[in-house]
Design an enzyme around this catalytic site. Structure first.
Site, PDB file in Angstrom:
ATOM      1  N   LEU A  32       0.828  -1.202   0.000  1.00  0.00           N
ATOM      2  CA  LEU A  32       0.000   0.000   0.000  1.00  0.00           C
ATOM      3  C   LEU A  32       0.866   1.257   0.000  1.00  0.00           C
ATOM      4  O   LEU A  32       0.715   2.130  -0.859  1.00  0.00           O
ATOM      5  CB  LEU A  32      -0.930  -0.010   1.213  1.00  0.00           C
ATOM      6  CG  LEU A  32      -1.830   1.210   1.392  1.00  0.00           C
ATOM      7  CD1 LEU A  32      -2.684   1.457   0.153  1.00  0.00           C
ATOM      8  CD2 LEU A  32      -2.710   1.046   2.631  1.00  0.00           C
ATOM      9  N   TYR A  33       1.782   1.338   0.950  1.00  0.00           N
ATOM     10  CA  TYR A  33       2.652   2.511   1.055  1.00  0.00           C
ATOM     11  C   TYR A  33       3.533   2.660  -0.179  1.00  0.00           C
ATOM     12  O   TYR A  33       3.609   3.736  -0.793  1.00  0.00           O
ATOM     13  CB  TYR A  33       3.514   2.381   2.310  1.00  0.00           C
ATOM     14  CG  TYR A  33       4.567   3.443   2.470  1.00  0.00           C
ATOM     15  CD1 TYR A  33       4.242   4.797   2.422  1.00  0.00           C
ATOM     16  CD2 TYR A  33       5.897   3.096   2.698  1.00  0.00           C
ATOM     17  CE1 TYR A  33       5.208   5.776   2.598  1.00  0.00           C
ATOM     18  CE2 TYR A  33       6.874   4.064   2.875  1.00  0.00           C
ATOM     19  CZ  TYR A  33       6.521   5.398   2.821  1.00  0.00           C
ATOM     20  OH  TYR A  33       7.481   6.362   2.986  1.00  0.00           O
ATOM     21  N   GLY A  34       4.190   1.572  -0.560  1.00  0.00           N
ATOM     22  CA  GLY A  34       5.107   1.627  -1.698  1.00  0.00           C
ATOM     23  C   GLY A  34       4.417   2.004  -2.993  1.00  0.00           C
ATOM     24  O   GLY A  34       4.934   2.792  -3.787  1.00  0.00           O
ATOM     25  N   SER A  78       1.678   3.785  -3.326  1.00  0.00           N
ATOM     26  CA  SER A  78       1.273   5.196  -3.300  1.00  0.00           C
ATOM     27  C   SER A  78       2.458   6.099  -3.641  1.00  0.00           C
ATOM     28  O   SER A  78       2.307   7.105  -4.347  1.00  0.00           O
ATOM     29  CB  SER A  78       0.692   5.569  -1.934  1.00  0.00           C
ATOM     30  OG  SER A  78       1.692   5.634  -0.926  1.00  0.00           O
TER      31      SER A  78
END
Length: 250
Positions: free
Chosen positions: A157-159, A161
């Site tokens: 999710l973080y990567g 984004s």
């Protein structure tokens, strides 16, 4: 001769009440910029402003929620007003970095991450970049991450984004660069901040995978932002500068 001074420039830094954002605000002010410290917490924001002023710098706090497009547009208006009618440097630092297995991510968490890490940046650039282009000068720096460049468990999710931010950086460089606005990003590695303190030894373990073998200090990230903000990087467009201890090199 290239000037390293940012005197006379107005810089807006989002997520500037702590960590990398606060260090960046201080570093830009030391180079002479009038820094607009944007964040959700007025008390912490005013503390950052007070510290900058105590060192002889110029800074003001501007409230920023960034939860929706209306709030982003309000930030752009408030910052432009505080800046005397302009913003010359935009540092898109505000973001969240949840580490969680894909199957554990809720729809609400997904939407919240993309709302702040991607959507808020997109519309803040949409609000501020055209005026920079009209003046024929400006610098936008997006804070990204090393895990936007490779796959890692728990960071889908973080990567993803931040991978979107990297592509936006290149797209905006192509869109606004011909009109004098440089857009670049900093690919940050593990960094010691108030936000990463709960990671404890996990932060050191993540940093140990890189040649530098240690986490960064927030001031080291800020130094890269100052470089990209000023004339020393005048021929740098659309770059994602790795400041990750060499992790993406190995």
């Amino acid at each position: 001769m290239i000037s390293l001074s940012l005197a006379g420039k107005v810089a807006l830094v989002t997520g500037a009440t702590s960590g990398i954002g606060a260090a960046t605000a201080g570093a830009l002010a030391e180079q002479g910029a009038h820094v607009l410290v944007a964040g959700r917490d007025p008390e912490r924001g005013e503390a950052v402003v007070a510290a900058i002023r105590a060192r002889g710098g110029k800074a003001d706090f501007v409230a920023a929620e960034l939860g929706d497009v209306a709030a982003v547009r309000q930030l752009a208006r408030s910052a432009t007003e505080l800046g005397g009618g302009r913003v010359d440097i935009l540092v898109n630092n505000a973001g969240v970095y949840p580490f969680k297995a894909t199957e554990e991510v809720t729809e609400e968490e997904f939407d919240a991450v993309y709302a702040l890490n991607v959507k808020a940046k997109f519309f803040l650039v949409a609000e501020l970049a055209p005026a920079m282009a009209e003046r024929g000068a400006g610098s936008i720096i997006n804070i990204s991450t090393q895990v936007a460049s490779y796959g890692a468990p728990g960071m889908s999710l973080y990567g993803s984004s931040k991978a979107a931010v990297n592509l936006l950086t290149r797209s905006w460089a192509a869109e606004y660069g011909p009109r004098g606005v440089r857009v670049n990003a900093v690919g940050v590695g593990p960094t010691r901040t108030e936000g990463t303190a709960p990671m404890g030894e996990n932060l050191d373990g993540l940093a140990a995978q890189a040649p530098a073998g240690r986490p960064a200090e927030a001031e080291e990230i800020a130094a890269a932002v100052v470089y990209l903000a000023g004339d020393a990087s005048s021929f740098v467009h659309g770059a994602v500068l790795p400041v990750d201890g060499g992790r993406t090199a190995v």
